[in-house]
Design a protein around this motif. Structure first.
Motif, PDB file in Angstrom:
ATOM      1  N   ILE A  66      21.887  89.884  66.969  1.00  0.00           N
ATOM      2  CA  ILE A  66      20.823  89.528  66.019  1.00  0.00           C
ATOM      3  C   ILE A  66      20.922  90.389  64.759  1.00  0.00           C
ATOM      4  O   ILE A  66      20.644  89.920  63.652  1.00  0.00           O
ATOM      5  N   SER A  84      24.214  84.745  63.266  1.00  0.00           N
ATOM      6  CA  SER A  84      23.536  84.508  64.537  1.00  0.00           C
ATOM      7  C   SER A  84      22.631  83.286  64.444  1.00  0.00           C
ATOM      8  O   SER A  84      21.818  83.185  63.524  1.00  0.00           O
ATOM      9  N   LEU A  86      20.134  82.787  66.134  1.00  0.00           N
ATOM     10  CA  LEU A  86      18.776  83.211  66.473  1.00  0.00           C
ATOM     11  C   LEU A  86      18.000  83.735  65.276  1.00  0.00           C
ATOM     12  O   LEU A  86      16.768  83.795  65.305  1.00  0.00           O
TER      13      LEU A  86
END
Length: 201
Positions: A66, A84, A86
């Protein structure tokens, strides 16, 4: 005592309990909502965490992909990992849950005449871990003599970003020092600093 508290693991934030701790949410907010690249020392300071706590959280989040890091000399710089999948969803969640403090601080930094500003009411209470229903709006007190239109325009921009109404109250420090039921409740209740220190502490 404060250092001991900062070293302890904080509870999951009520506004976004998917994060493992309030400290992790603050650390991620500092990086994901600003787009900045910071040393671990600066990140700890900005997020209000003890250095060992920030160091541990950064290690976990780098391992998870992250956050990313690079070294400049002996300095370790940390930023959001743009690769990423996320990061963007987390940014959206943080924008709603913790974003008001970060974004209001950024907006208010460009407005002259603000002596201090802070969140109060239910949103501040949830940020501080007080149990209760999810807040529908955000109350912010601005002390000083700023241009009123600039404050309202800034709050409107923040509303669009965090998807909650932002209700500013603008008072001079003398007006805030007055005795009234409303102001007494504000001073006794939960508050989260946005600009400067809380004026009664």
């Amino acid at each position: 005592m404060d250092d001991n508290i900062n070293h302890m693991r904080t509870a999951a934030p009520l506004l976004a309990p998917i994060f493992r701790s309030d400290g992790q949410a603050r650390l991620l907010s500092t990086l994901l909502l600003t787009g900045e690249e910071l040393s671990v020392t600066d990140l700890a300071d900005r997020a209000g965490l003890a250095y060992p706590t920030a160091h541990r959280e950064v290690a976990r989040l780098v391992d998870a992909g992250i956050l990313s890091e690079r070294h400049v000399g002996r300095t370790r710089l940390i930023r959001a990992n743009g690769e990423s999948p996320l990061v963007d969803p987390l940014r959206e969640i943080l924008m709603i849950a913790t974003g008001p403090v970060v974004i209001l601080a950024s907006e208010f930094a460009h407005i002259d005449g603000i002596e201090s500003a802070f969140l109060y009411g239910s949103f501040a209470a949830r940020m501080l871990g007080d149990a209760g229903p999810a807040p529908h709006d955000i109350d912010v007190m601005v002390l000083g003599e700023p241009e009123v239109d600039a404050i309202y325009e800034a709050c409107t921009r923040v509303e669009s970003a965090v998807h909650r109404p932002v209700n500013p109250t603008i008072l001079t420090t003398e007006e805030f020092a007055a005795t009234s039921g409303f102001l007494d409740n504000v001073r006794r209740g939960p508050a989260v600093a946005v600009i400067g220190e809380l004026p009664w502490r």
